[in-house]
Structures are given as structure tokens and as C-alpha cells.
Design a protein around this motif. Structure first.
Motif, PDB file in Angstrom:
ATOM      1  N   LEU A  50       0.822  -1.211   0.000  1.00  0.00           N
ATOM      2  CA  LEU A  50       0.000   0.000   0.000  1.00  0.00           C
ATOM      3  C   LEU A  50       0.852   1.255   0.000  1.00  0.00           C
ATOM      4  O   LEU A  50       0.584   2.200  -0.753  1.00  0.00           O
ATOM      5  CB  LEU A  50      -0.934   0.006   1.214  1.00  0.00           C
ATOM      6  CG  LEU A  50      -1.794   1.257   1.410  1.00  0.00           C
ATOM      7  CD1 LEU A  50      -2.891   1.319   0.354  1.00  0.00           C
ATOM      8  CD2 LEU A  50      -2.384   1.298   2.810  1.00  0.00           C
ATOM      9  N   TRP A  57      -2.910   1.966  -5.401  1.00  0.00           N
ATOM     10  CA  TRP A  57      -3.979   1.756  -4.428  1.00  0.00           C
ATOM     11  C   TRP A  57      -4.150   2.983  -3.540  1.00  0.00           C
ATOM     12  O   TRP A  57      -3.185   3.620  -3.144  1.00  0.00           O
ATOM     13  CB  TRP A  57      -3.684   0.572  -3.528  1.00  0.00           C
ATOM     14  CG  TRP A  57      -3.624  -0.752  -4.230  1.00  0.00           C
ATOM     15  CD1 TRP A  57      -3.907  -1.020  -5.540  1.00  0.00           C
ATOM     16  CD2 TRP A  57      -3.229  -1.995  -3.648  1.00  0.00           C
ATOM     17  NE1 TRP A  57      -3.719  -2.343  -5.805  1.00  0.00           N
ATOM     18  CE2 TRP A  57      -3.312  -2.975  -4.668  1.00  0.00           C
ATOM     19  CE3 TRP A  57      -2.830  -2.370  -2.376  1.00  0.00           C
ATOM     20  CZ2 TRP A  57      -2.990  -4.306  -4.433  1.00  0.00           C
ATOM     21  CZ3 TRP A  57      -2.519  -3.700  -2.144  1.00  0.00           C
ATOM     22  CH2 TRP A  57      -2.604  -4.653  -3.159  1.00  0.00           C
ATOM     23  N   ASP A  58      -5.392   3.282  -3.201  1.00  0.00           N
ATOM     24  CA  ASP A  58      -5.697   4.358  -2.255  1.00  0.00           C
ATOM     25  C   ASP A  58      -5.988   3.828  -0.864  1.00  0.00           C
ATOM     26  O   ASP A  58      -5.753   4.513   0.131  1.00  0.00           O
ATOM     27  CB  ASP A  58      -6.927   5.156  -2.718  1.00  0.00           C
ATOM     28  CG  ASP A  58      -6.700   5.846  -4.040  1.00  0.00           C
ATOM     29  OD1 ASP A  58      -5.720   6.597  -4.148  1.00  0.00           O
ATOM     30  OD2 ASP A  58      -7.495   5.627  -4.971  1.00  0.00           O
ATOM     31  N   LYS A 198      -2.628   7.553   1.660  1.00  0.00           N
ATOM     32  CA  LYS A 198      -3.225   6.229   1.750  1.00  0.00           C
ATOM     33  C   LYS A 198      -4.114   6.110   2.984  1.00  0.00           C
ATOM     34  O   LYS A 198      -3.910   6.795   3.988  1.00  0.00           O
ATOM     35  CB  LYS A 198      -2.123   5.165   1.826  1.00  0.00           C
ATOM     36  CG  LYS A 198      -1.059   5.270   0.742  1.00  0.00           C
ATOM     37  CD  LYS A 198      -1.624   4.996  -0.643  1.00  0.00           C
ATOM     38  CE  LYS A 198      -0.515   5.000  -1.699  1.00  0.00           C
ATOM     39  NZ  LYS A 198      -1.018   4.650  -3.040  1.00  0.00           N
ATOM     40  N   CYS A 200      -5.753   3.036   5.516  1.00  0.00           N
ATOM     41  CA  CYS A 200      -5.745   1.629   5.897  1.00  0.00           C
ATOM     42  C   CYS A 200      -6.737   1.436   7.041  1.00  0.00           C
ATOM     43  O   CYS A 200      -6.659   2.118   8.060  1.00  0.00           O
ATOM     44  CB  CYS A 200      -4.347   1.177   6.314  1.00  0.00           C
ATOM     45  SG  CYS A 200      -4.230  -0.586   6.647  1.00  0.00           S
TER      46      CYS A 200
END
Length: 224
Positions: A50, A57-58, A198, A200
Motif C-alpha cells: 500500500l 492503491w488508495d 493512503k 488503511c
């Protein structure tokens, strides 16, 4: 399967430097009681994917049962390693309540300060070292803590970690709680993400209409 870096096996690298490579190796090097399991290695791989440069990917969503050591990884070792490797970046760490978020942030702060010399850093800035908002000396990066539905005004983040946004099943069953969390995500999280930043999220799934369910159903609208 062995892991190699620059043609060398990880086992051939001195333990002091080995912990610089990944969050999981940092955990193994710093905590004698830590035991890495298969699911830790999978989470570690996906997290590193990530945040790796150029990854499109965001957002990374991780779901797992309680008591799997997932929160210790995501709310302690992952942000600690990330900031030690990227001391100019900022993290927003969120959990279901501000009290827990501050506790998690304090642990990351202390770990970063303790491990800073290994990474060539001075440590936490003594002038900006509150449990819920602290910085790394001479670099300006750091961490901000927030409870779910809390607000962080005028601050952006390169990495937003959301760990266990539901405290108990009763909250997940409440349409009001679910709606408030969804509004918080749209108004706070989405607007605080820096360009290229990002997100998560790690949680135990309680309800198909919870925060993770709504993000999955609306990711195109959210631009994720």
C-alpha cells in the motif's frame, strides 16, 4: 521461502539493521515476546504494498476476528516503522474513542523516539510531544490521534489508519452510530488525505452496513 534484500538474505543482515526493513521485522527486533504468524506476514506484505512508491492503491481494508494481534501490528508497529522511514510524513491514527486513540498514539511516539537513533533520527520533538499530536524533531512529520467522529481541523495526513472503529456489537447494530461514522468518514477522513495519501482500515466485521461495507459500496463515488 527466504526473503532477500539487495541480493542478501534477511538472515545475513545484522539484527540491528534488519529491523529497518519492515514493520514486522521491527516488531521481532524490538519485542522478544512478539511471535510473527502467517496472517501477520500477509498483513505486513499488503501494508508495505500500500505505502510503496508508485502503488496506485488508495485504500487497504483488513478484516479479521478479535484477538489476532492485528491491532498491535497496525496501530503500533506499522505507524512506528512508517514514520521512522518517512519522518517528514504525517499519520492520522483513529480508533473508536479518543482515549484509546491517545493511548495508541503515545505508544507509537515512545517507540519512534526509542528507535530513532537506529534510523539516523534525533527522535520526538520535545516542544511538540503531546500524546494526541506530536512531531519528529527536524523533520516535521508525526502523528495526530482522533476518536471516530472527532475532528482534526486544518491538518492533512499522508497515511490515515483506522483501527477498530466499532467498540462492540451493540454499536454496530445501531443505525445512528453507523450513519454518524459514515458522515465522519466523508467529511473528515476523505478531506484530510494528502494527494497520494493512503488509507488503511482494520476491523472485525460486525454488520454489512458498517463503515467498511459502505466504503466498498461507494468506493467509486469516493474516488478510492
Amino acid at each position: 521461502m527466504g526473503v532477500s534484500v539487495g541480493g542478501l538474505s534477511v538472515r545475513d543482515i545484522e539484527p540491528q539493521w534488519r529491523q529497518m526493513l519492515t514493520p514486522l521485522l521491527l516488531a521481532e527486533g524490538q519485542d522478544p515476546a512478539w511471535i510473527s504468524t502467517r496472517h501477520h506476514r500477509i498483513i505486513d506484505l499488503e501494508f508495505r504494498n500500500l505505502v510503496s512508491p508508485g502503488n496506485p492503491w488508495d485504500i487497504l481494508i483488513i478484516t479479521a476476528p478479535p484477538r489476532m494481534g492485528k491491532s498491535t501490528y497496525l496501530s503500533h508497529w506499522a505507524p512506528s516503522h512508517y514514520l521512522l522511514r518517512h519522518p517528514e510524513h504525517r499519520i492520522m491514527l483513529c480508533s473508536y474513542g479518543m482515549r484509546l486513540a491517545k493511548f495508541l498514539s503515545r505508544r507509537v511516539r515512545d517507540r519512534v523516539h526509542r528507535c530513532a537513533p537506529v534510523f539516523g533520527l534525533k527522535g520526538v520533538n520535545p516542544l511538540v510531544s503531546a500524546a494526541d499530536d506530536w512531531e519528529i524533531e527536524e523533520h516535521g512529520g508525526g502523528l495526530m490521534a482522533s476518536g471516530i467522529e472527532g475532528s482534526i481541523i486544518g491538518r492533512g495526513a499522508n497515511l490515515i489508519l483506522i483501527d477498530d472503529y466499532i467498540r462492540k456489537g451493540k454499536d454496530a447494530a445501531s443505525p445512528t452510530v453507523r450513519e454518524n461514522q459514515w458522515e465522519w468518514f466523508q467529511s473528515t477522513v476523505s478531506t484530510r488525505r494528502e494527494p497520494g495519501g493512503k488509507i488503511c482500515i482494520l476491523a472485525t466485521p460486525w454488520n454489512p452496513d458498517d463503515l467498511i461495507g459502505r466504503i466498498m459500496a461507494n468506493r467509486d463515488e469516493l474516488g478510492l
